[in-house]
Design an enzyme around this catalytic site. Structure first.
Site, mmCIF file in Angstrom:
data_model
loop_
_atom_site.group_PDB
_atom_site.id
_atom_site.type_symbol
_atom_site.label_atom_id
_atom_site.label_comp_id
_atom_site.label_asym_id
_atom_site.label_seq_id
_atom_site.Cartn_x
_atom_site.Cartn_y
_atom_site.Cartn_z
ATOM 1 N N SER A 11 -68.216 -66.398 62.401
ATOM 2 C CA SER A 11 -68.835 -65.360 63.220
ATOM 3 C C SER A 11 -69.683 -66.061 64.284
ATOM 4 C CB SER A 11 -69.736 -64.508 62.323
ATOM 5 O OG SER A 11 -70.620 -63.728 63.067
ATOM 6 N N TYR A 68 -76.415 -63.912 55.697
ATOM 7 C CA TYR A 68 -75.096 -63.805 56.347
ATOM 8 C C TYR A 68 -74.865 -64.992 57.283
ATOM 9 C CZ TYR A 68 -71.246 -61.833 59.142
ATOM 10 O OH TYR A 68 -70.038 -61.626 59.791
HETATM 11 N N1 LIG Z 1 -66.935 -56.780 62.537
HETATM 12 C C1 LIG Z 1 -67.661 -57.707 63.123
HETATM 13 O O1 LIG Z 1 -68.479 -57.425 64.008
HETATM 14 C C2 LIG Z 1 -67.487 -59.161 62.762
HETATM 15 C C3 LIG Z 1 -68.028 -60.129 63.591
HETATM 16 C C4 LIG Z 1 -67.908 -61.461 63.239
HETATM 17 C C5 LIG Z 1 -67.250 -61.819 62.074
HETATM 18 N N2 LIG Z 1 -66.727 -60.848 61.279
HETATM 19 C C6 LIG Z 1 -66.083 -61.262 60.029
HETATM 20 O O2 LIG Z 1 -64.746 -60.787 60.025
HETATM 21 C C7 LIG Z 1 -64.349 -60.473 58.697
HETATM 22 C C8 LIG Z 1 -63.794 -59.061 58.643
HETATM 23 O O3 LIG Z 1 -64.810 -58.169 59.072
HETATM 24 P P1 LIG Z 1 -64.514 -56.623 59.294
HETATM 25 O O4 LIG Z 1 -65.461 -56.156 60.303
HETATM 26 O O5 LIG Z 1 -63.076 -56.388 59.491
HETATM 27 O O6 LIG Z 1 -64.982 -56.050 57.876
HETATM 28 P P2 LIG Z 1 -64.623 -54.644 57.218
HETATM 29 O O7 LIG Z 1 -65.804 -54.243 56.418
HETATM 30 O O8 LIG Z 1 -64.083 -53.695 58.205
HETATM 31 O O9 LIG Z 1 -63.420 -55.020 56.218
HETATM 32 C C9 LIG Z 1 -63.630 -55.937 55.192
HETATM 33 C C10 LIG Z 1 -62.555 -55.740 54.122
HETATM 34 O O10 LIG Z 1 -62.810 -56.711 53.105
HETATM 35 C C11 LIG Z 1 -62.675 -56.063 51.838
HETATM 36 N N3 LIG Z 1 -63.476 -56.751 50.836
HETATM 37 C C12 LIG Z 1 -64.829 -56.754 50.721
HETATM 38 N N4 LIG Z 1 -65.184 -57.426 49.626
HETATM 39 C C13 LIG Z 1 -64.060 -57.881 49.044
HETATM 40 C C14 LIG Z 1 -63.792 -58.633 47.878
HETATM 41 N N5 LIG Z 1 -64.768 -59.047 47.066
HETATM 42 N N6 LIG Z 1 -62.502 -58.908 47.576
HETATM 43 C C15 LIG Z 1 -61.496 -58.489 48.372
HETATM 44 N N7 LIG Z 1 -61.694 -57.752 49.483
HETATM 45 C C16 LIG Z 1 -62.957 -57.445 49.804
HETATM 46 C C17 LIG Z 1 -63.179 -54.645 52.080
HETATM 47 O O11 LIG Z 1 -62.694 -53.749 51.091
HETATM 48 C C18 LIG Z 1 -62.612 -54.366 53.474
HETATM 49 O O12 LIG Z 1 -61.326 -53.794 53.408
HETATM 50 C C19 LIG Z 1 -65.587 -60.692 57.826
HETATM 51 O O13 LIG Z 1 -65.533 -61.983 57.251
HETATM 52 C C20 LIG Z 1 -66.731 -60.639 58.812
HETATM 53 O O14 LIG Z 1 -67.848 -61.359 58.379
HETATM 54 C C21 LIG Z 1 -66.816 -59.534 61.587
#
Ligand SMILES: NC(=O)c1ccc[n+]([C@@H]2O[C@H](COP(=O)([O-])OP(=O)(O)OC[C@H]3O[C@@H](n4cnc5c(N)ncnc54)[C@H](O)[C@@H]3O)[C@@H](O)[C@H]2O)c1
Length: 312
Positions: A186, A199
């Site tokens: 991130s 985080y």
């Molecule tokens: N959305 C953002 O702004 C952003 C920015 C930078 C990085 N990220 C990173 O990108 C990745 C995806 O983020 P997102 O926004 O799509 O998240 P999201 O919350 O939309 O989706 C995350 C998914 O992971 C699943 N999950 C959570 N815990 C789990 C576990 N223990 N085992 C299996 N599955 C599990 C959830 O059920 C969900 O379907 C994450 O690692 C996040 O840190 C996101």
């Protein structure tokens, strides 16, 4: 007994060897820099048709979009998520378009379950060639308001799960000398941000883990490892993960569209890029920013005012 003149010749010879070695390194360094610059602009996206792509957290957000876009490119998708229904929805959506997808309900923090399901995937689907460690959580509030359980969970999902996934799939990749591991870090893995102390720690860790593993494979294979690594540093993406956002210049710094984020990740993976920020320009902003004293970057940070507010 060695003569003094022999010693002098020996020393002079060693100095010449060292100078030659240093010159060679300088040339190699310059060739590597030119090659990297050339490849950044000319790298082509390789086909993923026939690849087996495993995505953790495929039930929602970036993971879901990755699954849909990779399947449209002809890859077989293996969807892992803790949420059975959301995961099934992604699998069914892919299948409804006539593409191949397999779903497994897995909590990626459960090492035994990860190894057991990993073995099942290898038997039932085949060797995973592209692994996306994407599942992640992001509680957002002041450090002292994070509970112990929350902090442990953040590290179990965002960090430790990457190790369990490596243990499940890396041996086959090494055996085949083929594979690509994509780690979702991130922008919070490149700069410390308020309300995101654990985080940020977890996302800095992802960067270190990816880099160290890549380096270890390079060393253990004498530079012959064909296993690639891509670490992704997205700015805020509109998945709902960032709950309360504060952005001063919201036209310039608006949330990244989830489909664009997934497309950028896939493109970077197909081009074999080691690191990407989303959007791309932030990569250069970060690199240039590092040249200046921290205090000057804080001035810019305060001016931009782009952060997540506490959700409590
Ligand atoms: N959305 C953002 O702004 C952003 C920015 C930078 C990085 N990220 C990173 O990108 C990745 C995806 O983020 P997102 O926004 O799509 O998240 P999201 O919350 O939309 O989706 C995350 C998914 O992971 C699943 N999950 C959570 N815990 C789990 C576990 N223990 N085992 C299996 N599955 C599990 C959830 O059920 C969900 O379907 C994450 O690692 C996040 O840190 C996101």
């Amino acid at each position: 007994m060695a003569q003094p003149t022999e010693n002098i010749f020996g020393t002079v010879f060693n100095i010449f060897c060292l100078i030659f070695e240093i010159l060679l390194i300088v040339v190699k360094f310059l060739v590597a820099v030119s090659q990297a610059i050339y490849e950044t602009f000319t790298a082509e996206e390789r086909s993923v048709e026939g690849d087996i792509v495993l995505i953790t957290g495929a039930g929602h957000g970036i993971g879901k979009e990755l699954a849909l876009q990779y399947s449209a490119l002809g890859a077989t998708i293996v969807c892992w998520d803790i949420n059975e229904q959301l995961n099934l929805d992604t699998v069914n959506l892919i299948k409804s378009k006539g593409k191949k997808a397999f779903g497994y309900t897995v909590d990626v923090t459960n090492r035994e379950k990860v190894l057991e399901t990993g073995a099942k995937v290898l038997r039932e689907v085949g060797d995973v060639t592209i692994l996306l460690n994407n599942a992640g959580v992001m509680p957002q509030h002041e450090f002292l308001k994070h509970t112990e359980n929350e902090i442990r969970k953040i590290f179990e999902i965002n960090v430790l799960a990457h190790f369990w996934m490596f243990q499940a799939f890396l041996p086959k990749m090494i055996e085949n000398n083929k594979g690509h591991i994509v780690g979702l870090s991130s922008m919070a893995g490149l700069m410390g941000l308020r309300n995101l102390v654990p985080y940020c720690g977890s996302k800095y860790a992802v960067r270190g883990i990816q880099e160290a593993l890549s380096e270890e494979l390079r060393a253990s294979s004498n530079g012959n490892s064909k296993i690639k690594f891509t670490t992704v540093f997205p700015y805020m993406v509109d998945t709902g993960l960032c709950k309360t956002v504060k952005i001063r210049f919201d036209n310039f710094m608006k949330l990244v569209n989830v489909s664009e984020a997934a497309a950028a990740i896939i493109s970077a993976q197909r081009k074999g890029l080691e690191e990407i920020t989303i959007p791309r320009y932030l990569f250069h902003v970060m690199r240039v920013g590092r040249l200046f004293p921290n205090v000057s970057m804080k001035v810019v940070k305060d001016f931009m005012e782009a952060f997540v507010e506490s959700d409590q």
